[in-house]
Design a protein around this motif. Structure first.
Motif, PDB file in Angstrom:
ATOM      1  N   ALA A 215       0.858  -1.192   0.000  1.00 36.12           N
ATOM      2  CA  ALA A 215       0.000   0.000   0.000  1.00 36.12           C
ATOM      3  C   ALA A 215       0.892   1.238   0.000  1.00 36.12           C
ATOM      4  CB  ALA A 215      -0.900  -0.008   1.228  1.00 36.12           C
ATOM      5  N   THR A 216       0.416   2.283  -0.643  1.00 30.92           N
ATOM      6  CA  THR A 216       1.197   3.527  -0.744  1.00 30.92           C
ATOM      7  C   THR A 216       0.473   4.656  -0.037  1.00 30.92           C
ATOM      8  OG1 THR A 216       1.835   2.822  -2.960  1.00 30.92           O
ATOM      9  CG2 THR A 216       2.328   5.108  -2.371  1.00 30.92           C
ATOM     10  N   ILE A 217       1.195   5.411   0.764  1.00 31.40           N
ATOM     11  CA  ILE A 217       0.653   6.638   1.336  1.00 31.40           C
ATOM     12  C   ILE A 217       1.535   7.783   0.854  1.00 31.40           C
ATOM     13  CG2 ILE A 217       0.357   7.963   3.475  1.00 31.40           C
ATOM     14  CD1 ILE A 217      -0.455   5.313   4.801  1.00 31.40           C
TER      15      ILE A 217
ATOM     16  N   ASN B 190       6.517   9.153  -0.811  1.00 31.32           N
ATOM     17  CA  ASN B 190       5.733   7.918  -0.686  1.00 31.32           C
ATOM     18  C   ASN B 190       6.191   7.115   0.518  1.00 31.32           C
ATOM     19  OD1 ASN B 190       4.302   8.362  -3.078  1.00 31.32           O
ATOM     20  ND2 ASN B 190       5.865   7.334  -4.317  1.00 31.32           N
ATOM     21  N   CYS B 191       5.214   6.702   1.325  1.00 35.86           N
ATOM     22  CA  CYS B 191       5.468   5.697   2.372  1.00 35.86           C
ATOM     23  C   CYS B 191       4.851   4.417   1.850  1.00 35.86           C
ATOM     24  CB  CYS B 191       4.776   6.139   3.660  1.00 35.86           C
ATOM     25  SG  CYS B 191       4.608   4.829   4.890  1.00 35.86           S
ATOM     26  N   TYR B 192       5.583   3.305   1.965  1.00 36.88           N
ATOM     27  CA  TYR B 192       5.043   2.030   1.513  1.00 36.88           C
ATOM     28  C   TYR B 192       4.817   1.103   2.704  1.00 36.88           C
ATOM     29  CZ  TYR B 192       6.388   3.557  -3.153  1.00 36.88           C
ATOM     30  OH  TYR B 192       6.509   4.262  -4.328  1.00 36.88           O
ATOM     31  N   LEU B 193       3.663   0.439   2.683  1.00 41.67           N
ATOM     32  CA  LEU B 193       3.360  -0.542   3.717  1.00 41.67           C
ATOM     33  C   LEU B 193       3.309  -1.902   3.038  1.00 41.67           C
ATOM     34  CD1 LEU B 193       0.429   1.381   5.472  1.00 41.67           C
ATOM     35  CD2 LEU B 193       2.841   1.425   6.055  1.00 41.67           C
TER      36      LEU B 193
ATOM     37  N   ILE C 217       6.892  -1.064   7.443  1.00 39.44           N
ATOM     38  CA  ILE C 217       6.651   0.307   6.986  1.00 39.44           C
ATOM     39  C   ILE C 217       7.956   0.860   6.417  1.00 39.44           C
ATOM     40  CG2 ILE C 217       5.962   2.636   7.685  1.00 39.44           C
ATOM     41  CD1 ILE C 217       4.526   1.299  10.111  1.00 39.44           C
ATOM     42  N   ILE C 218       7.905   1.296   5.163  1.00 37.05           N
ATOM     43  CA  ILE C 218       9.085   1.924   4.554  1.00 37.05           C
ATOM     44  C   ILE C 218       8.860   3.431   4.496  1.00 37.05           C
ATOM     45  CG2 ILE C 218      10.471   2.132   2.449  1.00 37.05           C
ATOM     46  CD1 ILE C 218       9.954  -0.775   1.889  1.00 37.05           C
TER      47      ILE C 218
ATOM     48  N   PRO D  75       4.632   4.236  -8.551  1.00 32.14           N
ATOM     49  CA  PRO D  75       5.360   2.977  -8.773  1.00 32.14           C
ATOM     50  C   PRO D  75       5.159   2.539 -10.228  1.00 32.14           C
ATOM     51  CG  PRO D  75       3.990   2.840  -6.813  1.00 32.14           C
ATOM     52  CD  PRO D  75       3.589   4.101  -7.523  1.00 32.14           C
ATOM     53  N   TYR D  76       6.108   1.784 -10.747  1.00 31.49           N
ATOM     54  CA  TYR D  76       6.006   1.388 -12.153  1.00 31.49           C
ATOM     55  C   TYR D  76       6.816   0.135 -12.392  1.00 31.49           C
ATOM     56  CZ  TYR D  76      10.577   3.706 -12.377  1.00 31.49           C
ATOM     57  OH  TYR D  76      11.873   4.087 -12.136  1.00 31.49           O
ATOM     58  N   ILE D  77       6.550  -0.482 -13.530  1.00 32.43           N
ATOM     59  CA  ILE D  77       7.365  -1.636 -13.936  1.00 32.43           C
ATOM     60  C   ILE D  77       8.454  -1.121 -14.862  1.00 32.43           C
ATOM     61  CG2 ILE D  77       7.375  -3.865 -15.132  1.00 32.43           C
ATOM     62  CD1 ILE D  77       4.407  -4.121 -14.350  1.00 32.43           C
TER      63      ILE D  77
END
Ligand SMILES: [Zn+2]
Lengths: 82, 216
Positions: free
Chosen positions: B3-5, B13-16, B25-26, B204-206
Motif C-alpha cells: 500500500a502507498t501513502i 511515498n510511504c510504503y506498507l 513500513i518503509i 510505482p512502475y514496472i
C-alpha cells in the motif's frame, strides 16, 4: 572570522564561486545558484549565523547584495569594509 | 500487498508491505494516515525500514515509533543522518516544499531530529520476513545514507533514485555526485527489466526500458 567573511565563505562553499564573483551575483544568474543551490546556501547561512529566516525572506534573497539587507533585518551586521 | 501513502505536503511515498496482516513500513511520512490505514485494516506493524535520512521520508518516524514501539532498520550513515537536522534537511523543510511543490506555509516548520535506528548495517543487510527475502544495499550519492530495499528479486524500493521523470539530485547537503557516478549509478544500470520499482516520489512502475541513468 568577521560576519562578512562568513557570509562570503558560505557563497563560495555552496555555489562554487570565487570571491571576486560575489559582487552583483544573482539568484539564477549562474547555474549553481538555482533552487537547490539556494536551499543549500540558505541552510548554511542560517546555521552560520544561528538564525531562522521566514520563507518570504528566503524568496526575496535574490542577490549577494540583497542578502546582506535581509540578514541585517535578522540582526546580522555585515561590515562593509574589510 | 504493497500500500502507498503519499504525503500531500512533500510528495513523498510511504510504503506498507503487508503479509498475513503483518506489516513493514518503509519511509514513514504522515502518521495520521498510516495509523488510520493500519487500524482500518487490522494490521500489525512489525518494523520500519528507511531508504534515506531526508526529512520527507522520516517525518512521521518518531510518532510511529512512540505508538508502535517497533525497530527501525537503516544504513549506519542514514541512522546518523536522521539524528542531524542539517543532514536530514529538515532545516530547509519549507524552502524545499516551496521550490519542489510550490506550496508556502504561514509558519515555519521547525527542524527536527530522530533517535538512532535500532538495526544498522554498513554496506548491505539481508533478512527474511513472512516468507519474503529482503535485502538493503547502501547506495550513496543522493545522500550519504541512501539505500535501496529489494524484496524477492522482483520488487525494489528505491528512495530518491529511479523516480520517473526526475533526475537524481546529488547537490543537497550530504550528497555526492562523484560517488553516485562511481558506484550507485552503475548499480542502478544493472536493474533488470520487469522489476517493480517503488520510488520515494511519484508513481510505482514496472521497469520496461533502459533509460540512461534515470532521466538525466
Ligand atoms: Zn531525498
Amino acid at each position: 572570522m568577521t560576519n562578512l567573511e562568513k557570509y562570503n565563505k558560505a557563497f563560495i562553499r555552496n555555489l562554487g564561486v570565487k570571491k571576486e564573483d560575489l559582487p552583483g551575483l544573482k539568484y539564477r544568474g549562474i547555474p549553481q545558484w538555482d533552487s537547490i543551490g539556494h536551499m543549500d546556501l540558505m541552510a548554511d547561512l542560517e546555521g552560520e549565523f544561528e538564525i531562522r529566516m521566514d520563507t518570504p525572506d528566503v524568496l526575496a534573497f535574490t542577490s549577494y547584495e540583497k542578502g546582506k539587507e535581509i540578514l541585517a533585518a535578522y540582526g546580522v551586521e555585515l561590515e562593509e569594509q574589510e | 500487498m504493497v500500500a502507498t501513502i503519499t504525503s500531500e505536503n512533500t510528495g513523498s511515498n510511504c510504503y506498507l508491505i503487508e503479509e498475513q496482516k503483518k506489516v513493514l513500513i518503509i519511509d514513514p511520512n504522515q502518521p495520521d494516515k498510516i495509523f488510520r490505514l493500519m487500524e482500518s485494516c487490522g494490521w500489525e506493524p512489525q518494523g520500519i525500514l528507511l531508504t534515506h535520512e531526508h526529512f520527507d521520508h522520516i517525518e512521521g518516524l518518531e510518532e510511529i515509533r512512540k505508538k508502535y514501539r517497533i525497530p527501525v532498520t537503516a544504513s549506519r550513515s542514514c541512522s546518523e543522518g536522521i539524528q542531524d537536522e542539517k543532514r536530514n534537511l529538515s532545516s530547509i523543510y519549507d524552502m524545499f516544499v516551496w521550490y519542489q511543490c510550490g506550496k508556502m506555509w504561514e509558519r515555519r516548520h521547525p527542524a527536527f531530529v530522530c533517535g538512532p535506528a535500532e538495526n544498522t548495517f554498513e554496506e548491505s543487510y539481508e533478512f527474511s520476513w513472512q516468507g519474503h527475502r529482503f535485502f538493503m544495499k547502501k547506495m550513496p550519492g543522493h545522500s550519504a545514507g541512501s539505500a535501496v530495499i529489494g524484496m524477492d528479486d522482483g520488487f525494489l524500493f528505491t528512495g530518491d533514485y529511479m523516480i520517473q521523470g526526475a533526475a537524481v539530485i546529488t547537490r543537497f547537503y550530504g550528497g555526492d555526485e562523484k560517488v553516485y557516478r562511481a558506484y550507485t549509478k552503475k548499480y542502478l544500470e544493472t536493474i533488470p527489466l520487469g522489476m517493480f520499482i517503488y520510488p520515494g516520489h511519484g508513481q510505482p512502475y514496472i521497469y520496461t526500458k533502459k533509460r540512461s541513468a534515470y532521466e538525466e
